[in-house]
Enzyme design. Structure first.
Site, PDB file in Angstrom:
ATOM      1  N   LYS A 185      -9.194  48.192 -12.952  1.00  0.00           N
ATOM      2  CA  LYS A 185     -10.574  48.540 -12.616  1.00  0.00           C
ATOM      3  C   LYS A 185     -10.852  50.031 -12.732  1.00  0.00           C
ATOM      4  CE  LYS A 185     -11.785  44.566  -9.794  1.00  0.00           C
ATOM      5  NZ  LYS A 185     -10.529  43.802  -9.648  1.00  0.00           N
TER       6      LYS A 185
HETATM    7  C1  LIG Z   1     -10.476  42.478  -9.914  1.00  0.00           C
HETATM    8  C2  LIG Z   1      -9.153  41.978 -10.298  1.00  0.00           C
HETATM    9  C3  LIG Z   1      -8.996  40.819 -11.059  1.00  0.00           C
HETATM   10  C4  LIG Z   1     -10.177  39.969 -11.470  1.00  0.00           C
HETATM   11  O1  LIG Z   1     -10.977  40.611 -12.441  1.00  0.00           O
HETATM   12  P1  LIG Z   1     -12.449  40.068 -12.743  1.00  0.00           P
HETATM   13  O2  LIG Z   1     -13.005  40.995 -13.754  1.00  0.00           O
HETATM   14  O3  LIG Z   1     -13.198  40.128 -11.442  1.00  0.00           O
HETATM   15  O4  LIG Z   1     -12.314  38.678 -13.228  1.00  0.00           O
HETATM   16  C5  LIG Z   1      -7.727  40.445 -11.447  1.00  0.00           C
HETATM   17  N1  LIG Z   1      -6.644  41.157 -11.073  1.00  0.00           N
HETATM   18  C6  LIG Z   1      -6.741  42.263 -10.334  1.00  0.00           C
HETATM   19  C7  LIG Z   1      -5.509  42.981  -9.939  1.00  0.00           C
HETATM   20  C8  LIG Z   1      -7.997  42.721  -9.929  1.00  0.00           C
HETATM   21  O5  LIG Z   1      -8.088  43.822  -9.193  1.00  0.00           O
END
Ligand SMILES: *Cc1c(COP(=O)(O)O)cnc(C)c1O
Length: 431
Positions: free
Chosen positions: A107
């Site tokens: 993210k």
């Molecule tokens: C947010 C997150 C996800 C999911 O991602 P999305 O884009 O919401 O589907 C998967 N793994 C981790 C470690 C995350 O932080």
């Protein structure tokens, strides 16, 4: 490039307006009016391009002229100033490690890109902007780090008490300055609901300039395409493109991958690996989509009962169920399978997954068992140390702590405790 609202009741917006607003006024999600096609020769020559050039080319059509190219180049370069290595786990299965950024989760890319775009846009806005974000774990830290110290922007993060890992909690509660963490006595859907209600509250929006840093925001959602280009760039067998498996919660990441694919990036097939929160899995099995109550699992960043970006997947394929099924498969992985996968992958291949990566690995293996000619990539979305509490319990071995984690473990958590009641939240925002 203009964006329309998926609810079709609001006026179209350019990238600047869509980024500042987050959600469209009619509560829909902004969606690009057209999907740009990659320039001729881009895929053929991808190995000659730098990762900055790839990212700039991919994102430029979506930004249009709302940010001058020289500024956008800088923003892109700062966004991706770390590695995205593709690591072989075994013969037919690779891991694209997306955890080499400052908060050790994928993210970081979306949060770093969005914070810089918003920082650029708010220069000509008089009121300070308040970024509201609900987090199931990793969003909070990435957004806090991305926005820390950005002039004219305050960030308020809501997270479910006791349902995020200790590293995740420290990453979002220890910065201070323009970052406030609210600890909700509830689950992620409660947090998301409160944030949604705030955006829908006209009175509140007259007082405060609110926007969202969840993946509903186009500036967080769209740069996630970069991962898929970097995966393909490092993929040796260009004649046989990879199957890509994405551990999915709010479905922003996989949906960005689908944008890249529809723009011309070669991908054999997409797999959405989910945990017990399986509303999209069930949709792909039956054609019926039903919202669920989120249930807690070992892969907590994916504990989402009603994924925001599902509507964007429908939109991408013009709501044609057969087309969606053609491009995307899904597997739902139990916590038991997640544990086994994490353990086995360490003992058999000496590769330590985090619980989300383990869900992806298990999902991809199921697919590859039925498609023995294919090879695939999992997106490893977080460093295992972010979930060391869980990971160490499963493997019985200590997880090495990178330096960035060592410092944070000694910091003091600062949060505002709150019950999941909108009125309390609103009063807090106005005070
Ligand atoms: C947010 C997150 C996800 C999911 O991602 P999305 O884009 O919401 O589907 C998967 N793994 C981790 C470690 C995350 O932080």
């Amino acid at each position: 490039m203009l964006y329309y609202s998926t609810n079709k009741q609001s006026a179209k917006a350019d990238f600047k307006e869509a980024t500042i607003k987050g959600q469209a006024p009619d509560k829909g999600l902004y969606f690009p009016e057209t999907l740009p096609q990659l320039p001729a020769g881009f895929i053929e020559n991808i190995n000659d391009l730098s990762k900055e050039e790839i990212a700039f080319t991919a994102i430029k059509p979506f930004v249009g002229n709302t940010i001058p190219s020289d500024v956008l180049k800088l923003i892109v370069a700062e966004t991706i100033n770390f590695d995205f290595p593709l690591v072989k786990i075994k013969d037919n299965l690779y891991s694209l490690e997306l955890f080499h950024g400052p908060t050790l989760a994928f993210k970081d890319v979306g949060a770093r890109f969005m914070s810089r775009c918003l920082g650029y846009f708010v220069q000509d806005i008089i009121k300070p902007v308040t970024v509201l974000v609900a987090t199931s774990g990793d969003t909070g830290g990435a957004v806090a780090s991305g926005f820390y110290g950005v002039e004219g922007v305050n960030v308020v993060i809501l997270y479910p008490s006791g349902k995020v890992s200790s590293v995740q909690e420290l990453q979002l509660t220890t910065l201070g300055k323009n970052i406030t963490a609210i600890e909700i006595d509830g689950n992620f859907d409660d947090c998301q609901q409160m944030v949604k209600q705030a955006f829908a509250d006209e009175k509140l929006n007259e007082e405060l300039f609110l926007t969202s840093a969840n993946s509903i925001n186009v500036a967080r959602w769209l740069p996630q395409q970069f991962y898929y280009f970097y995966a393909y760039q490092q993929w040796a067998d260009k004649n046989n493109p990879p199957v890509v498996c994405v551990p999915s919660g709010n479905f922003g990441n996989i949906c960005a991958g689908l944008v890249a694919y529809l723009s011309g990036l070669p991908v054999k097939h997409f797999i959405a690996a989910v945990n017990a929160n399986d509303s999209v899995y069930k949709y792909l099995q039956t054609g019926n989509y039903q919202i669920q109550q989120a249930v807690p699992t070992l892969s907590n960043a994916m504990d989402v009962g009603n994924p925001s970006n599902f509507i964007r997947i429908l939109e991408l394929f013009k709501h044609e169920y057969p087309q969606i099924k053609n491009a995307v498969s899904s597997y739902a992985i139990t916590d038991e399978e997640t544990k086994l996968t994490l353990k086995d992958t360490l003992s058999q291949y000496n590769y330590l997954l985090d619980p989300h990566g383990a869900v992806a690995f298990a999902g991809l293996e199921k697919y590859l068992q039925q498609h023995t000619q294919e090879k695939g990539i999992i997106l490893e979305t977080a460093h295992p140390v972010k979930f060391y509490d869980v990971v160490e319990l499963i493997t019985g071995q200590p997880v090495e702590r990178p330096a960035s984690i060592q410092t944070i473990l000694h910091k003091k958590k600062e949060s505002v405790k709150m019950i999941p009641q909108y009125k309390v939240f609103k009063d807090f925002l106005l005070s």
